[in-house]
Design a protein around this motif. Structure first.
Motif, PDB file in Angstrom:
ATOM      1  N   UNK A 241       0.834  -1.201   0.000  1.00  0.00           N
ATOM      2  CA  UNK A 241       0.000   0.000   0.000  1.00  0.00           C
ATOM      3  C   UNK A 241       0.869   1.251   0.000  1.00  0.00           C
ATOM      4  N   UNK A 242       0.537   2.179  -0.884  1.00  0.00           N
ATOM      5  CA  UNK A 242       1.157   3.504  -0.889  1.00  0.00           C
ATOM      6  C   UNK A 242       0.238   4.470  -0.144  1.00  0.00           C
ATOM      7  N   UNK A 243       0.800   5.198   0.818  1.00  0.00           N
ATOM      8  CA  UNK A 243       0.047   6.176   1.600  1.00  0.00           C
ATOM      9  C   UNK A 243       0.277   7.544   0.966  1.00  0.00           C
ATOM     10  N   UNK A 244      -0.758   8.084   0.372  1.00  0.00           N
ATOM     11  CA  UNK A 244      -0.634   9.335  -0.369  1.00  0.00           C
ATOM     12  C   UNK A 244      -0.221  10.489   0.532  1.00  0.00           C
ATOM     13  N   UNK A 245       0.668  11.339  -0.009  1.00  0.00           N
ATOM     14  CA  UNK A 245       1.055  12.568   0.668  1.00  0.00           C
ATOM     15  C   UNK A 245       2.027  12.412   1.817  1.00  0.00           C
ATOM     16  N   UNK A 246       2.483  11.171   2.085  1.00  0.00           N
ATOM     17  CA  UNK A 246       3.331  10.940   3.253  1.00  0.00           C
ATOM     18  C   UNK A 246       4.753  10.562   2.855  1.00  0.00           C
ATOM     19  N   UNK A 247       5.670  10.761   3.806  1.00  0.00           N
ATOM     20  CA  UNK A 247       7.058  10.359   3.620  1.00  0.00           C
ATOM     21  C   UNK A 247       7.498   9.587   4.854  1.00  0.00           C
ATOM     22  N   UNK A 248       8.807   9.526   5.090  1.00  0.00           N
ATOM     23  CA  UNK A 248       9.306   8.702   6.188  1.00  0.00           C
ATOM     24  C   UNK A 248       8.898   9.261   7.553  1.00  0.00           C
ATOM     25  N   UNK A 249       8.529  10.529   7.608  1.00  0.00           N
ATOM     26  CA  UNK A 249       8.122  11.144   8.863  1.00  0.00           C
ATOM     27  C   UNK A 249       6.654  10.977   9.184  1.00  0.00           C
ATOM     28  N   UNK A 250       6.048   9.903   8.737  1.00  0.00           N
ATOM     29  CA  UNK A 250       4.604   9.718   8.892  1.00  0.00           C
ATOM     30  C   UNK A 250       4.155   9.681  10.356  1.00  0.00           C
ATOM     31  N   UNK A 251       5.046   9.319  11.282  1.00  0.00           N
ATOM     32  CA  UNK A 251       4.645   9.293  12.692  1.00  0.00           C
ATOM     33  C   UNK A 251       4.263  10.677  13.201  1.00  0.00           C
ATOM     34  N   UNK A 252       4.695  11.730  12.488  1.00  0.00           N
ATOM     35  CA  UNK A 252       4.286  13.084  12.856  1.00  0.00           C
ATOM     36  C   UNK A 252       2.888  13.400  12.325  1.00  0.00           C
ATOM     37  N   UNK A 253       2.344  12.533  11.508  1.00  0.00           N
ATOM     38  CA  UNK A 253       1.003  12.714  10.965  1.00  0.00           C
ATOM     39  C   UNK A 253       0.238  11.399  11.107  1.00  0.00           C
ATOM     40  N   UNK A 254      -0.016  10.968  12.345  1.00  0.00           N
ATOM     41  CA  UNK A 254      -0.572   9.628  12.568  1.00  0.00           C
ATOM     42  C   UNK A 254      -1.950   9.409  11.960  1.00  0.00           C
ATOM     43  N   UNK A 255      -2.694  10.503  11.723  1.00  0.00           N
ATOM     44  CA  UNK A 255      -4.020  10.337  11.111  1.00  0.00           C
ATOM     45  C   UNK A 255      -3.919   9.677   9.740  1.00  0.00           C
ATOM     46  N   UNK A 256      -2.784   9.875   9.059  1.00  0.00           N
ATOM     47  CA  UNK A 256      -2.607   9.270   7.741  1.00  0.00           C
ATOM     48  C   UNK A 256      -2.545   7.746   7.821  1.00  0.00           C
ATOM     49  N   UNK A 257      -2.137   7.215   8.973  1.00  0.00           N
ATOM     50  CA  UNK A 257      -2.045   5.774   9.156  1.00  0.00           C
ATOM     51  C   UNK A 257      -3.283   5.171   9.805  1.00  0.00           C
ATOM     52  N   UNK A 258      -4.137   6.027  10.343  1.00  0.00           N
ATOM     53  CA  UNK A 258      -5.254   5.527  11.141  1.00  0.00           C
ATOM     54  C   UNK A 258      -6.128   4.549  10.362  1.00  0.00           C
ATOM     55  N   UNK A 259      -6.663   4.993   9.231  1.00  0.00           N
ATOM     56  CA  UNK A 259      -7.605   4.140   8.516  1.00  0.00           C
ATOM     57  C   UNK A 259      -6.952   2.916   7.889  1.00  0.00           C
ATOM     58  N   UNK A 260      -5.775   3.075   7.239  1.00  0.00           N
ATOM     59  CA  UNK A 260      -5.137   1.877   6.701  1.00  0.00           C
ATOM     60  C   UNK A 260      -4.845   0.824   7.764  1.00  0.00           C
ATOM     61  N   UNK A 261      -4.376   1.271   8.934  1.00  0.00           N
ATOM     62  CA  UNK A 261      -4.054   0.305   9.970  1.00  0.00           C
ATOM     63  C   UNK A 261      -5.293  -0.300  10.601  1.00  0.00           C
ATOM     64  N   UNK A 262      -6.297   0.524  10.890  1.00  0.00           N
ATOM     65  CA  UNK A 262      -7.506  -0.035  11.488  1.00  0.00           C
ATOM     66  C   UNK A 262      -8.214  -0.982  10.536  1.00  0.00           C
ATOM     67  N   UNK A 263      -8.263  -0.614   9.256  1.00  0.00           N
ATOM     68  CA  UNK A 263      -8.890  -1.511   8.261  1.00  0.00           C
ATOM     69  C   UNK A 263      -8.166  -2.847   8.216  1.00  0.00           C
ATOM     70  N   UNK A 264      -6.853  -2.803   8.386  1.00  0.00           N
ATOM     71  CA  UNK A 264      -6.066  -4.012   8.224  1.00  0.00           C
ATOM     72  C   UNK A 264      -5.978  -4.836   9.513  1.00  0.00           C
ATOM     73  N   UNK A 265      -5.796  -4.159  10.647  1.00  0.00           N
ATOM     74  CA  UNK A 265      -5.496  -4.866  11.881  1.00  0.00           C
ATOM     75  C   UNK A 265      -6.729  -5.337  12.628  1.00  0.00           C
ATOM     76  N   UNK A 266      -7.868  -4.733  12.409  1.00  0.00           N
ATOM     77  CA  UNK A 266      -9.040  -5.145  13.164  1.00  0.00           C
ATOM     78  C   UNK A 266      -9.634  -6.415  12.576  1.00  0.00           C
TER      79      UNK A 266
END
Length: 266
Positions: A241-266
């Motif tokens: 999966x490519x996360x649009x608009x993000x780079x290696x500093x994604x932990x500073x923008x955790x909302x970008x990971x919220x939906x991909x991770x919740x969709x996958x991990x739940x």
């Protein structure tokens, strides 16, 4: 900032500090270089309450103990094993950067993992970036032993991570630099986890038989998405999966990971 951690003893007796937030299936968040539990706390809060997000201090960081003279990658695998036992005996893992490599290694070695997600594991594939100079890890350890922590951080960033020197100069002038220098002594651990040549261990990854998601940011240098795709190719049934608009500093923008991770991990 996360405070008042719980403590679990690893196999060699080293105390490992962690915090849990939320309610639901447990997910351990594994940070990479220059990360402790505070740097993944925003992601933990973003994922809660849908999962129980566990942020921990890898050994040598934050409130966890250390055993630098006897460090081997196996010690960090044992740390994760102890933590998994403490939080219920079976978990999902999310790892960022070298923390993603640690999560992959732990899963490949048979730790009880339900699902696995990694973001920008720093393997080098296809010659898309220069490899670290021979002996970089040893040089970093020598600089730390000489208390030249600033130089150790600079060497790690320029050689191990291929950050351009002008960008490192800008980082040195930023308020975040002392935090990086404060974690300099843990950089050899990340070098060891990644391996000296940052080579993707395809045969070892093929042992992973749990659902796996490999992610990278669309705004990152090309070698990060290439590595994520190679991870997905090495693991049967894995997703990329490519996360649009993000780079290696994604932990500073955790909302970008919220939906991909919740969709996958739940």
């Amino acid at each position: 900032m996360i405070t008042s951690p719980q403590i679990v003893a690893s196999a060699d007796g080293t105390p490992i500090a962690y915090e849990s937030t939320g309610d639901g299936p447990p997910v351990i968040l594994v940070g990479g270089a220059f990360n402790d539990r505070t740097t993944v706390s925003a992601l933990a809060a973003t994922l809660a309450p849908h999962v129980t997000a566990i942020a921990y201090d890898r050994r040598g960081r934050g409130d966890s103990g250390d055993n630098a003279e006897a460090f081997e990658v196996e010690r960090e695998i044992e740390d994760l094993a102890a933590l998994i036992t403490a939080v219920g005996g079976r978990v999902s893992l999310f790892g960022h950067s070298s923390g993603g490599i640690l999560a992959l290694e732990a899963t490949a070695r048979g730790l009880p993992v339900e699902r696995l997600a990694v973001y920008e594991t720093p393997y080098v594939t296809g010659g898309l970036r220069p490899l670290p100079a021979e002996g970089t890890g040893e040089q970093i350890r020598a600089l730390i032993a000489e208390e030249r922590r600033d130089d150790a951080v600079r060497l790690f960033l320029t050689e191990q991570v291929a950050v351009p020197e002008q960008m490192v100069d800008a980082m040195r002038a930023s308020p975040a630099w002392p935090f990086l220098v404060g974690l300099a002594h843990t950089l050899p651990y990340d070098v060891a986890v990644c391996g000296p040549h940052l080579a993707l261990p395809a045969a070892r990854l093929a042992n992973i038989d749990v659902p796996t998601l490999a992610m990278a940011g669309a705004a990152s240098p090309a070698w990060f998405p290439a590595a994520a795709e190679a991870v997905a190719d090495a693991i049967a049934g894995a997703s990329y999966l490519i996360v649009e608009g993000q780079d290696h500093g994604v932990l500073h923008n955790p909302e970008a990971l919220r939906q991909p991770l919740l969709d996958y991990l739940r």
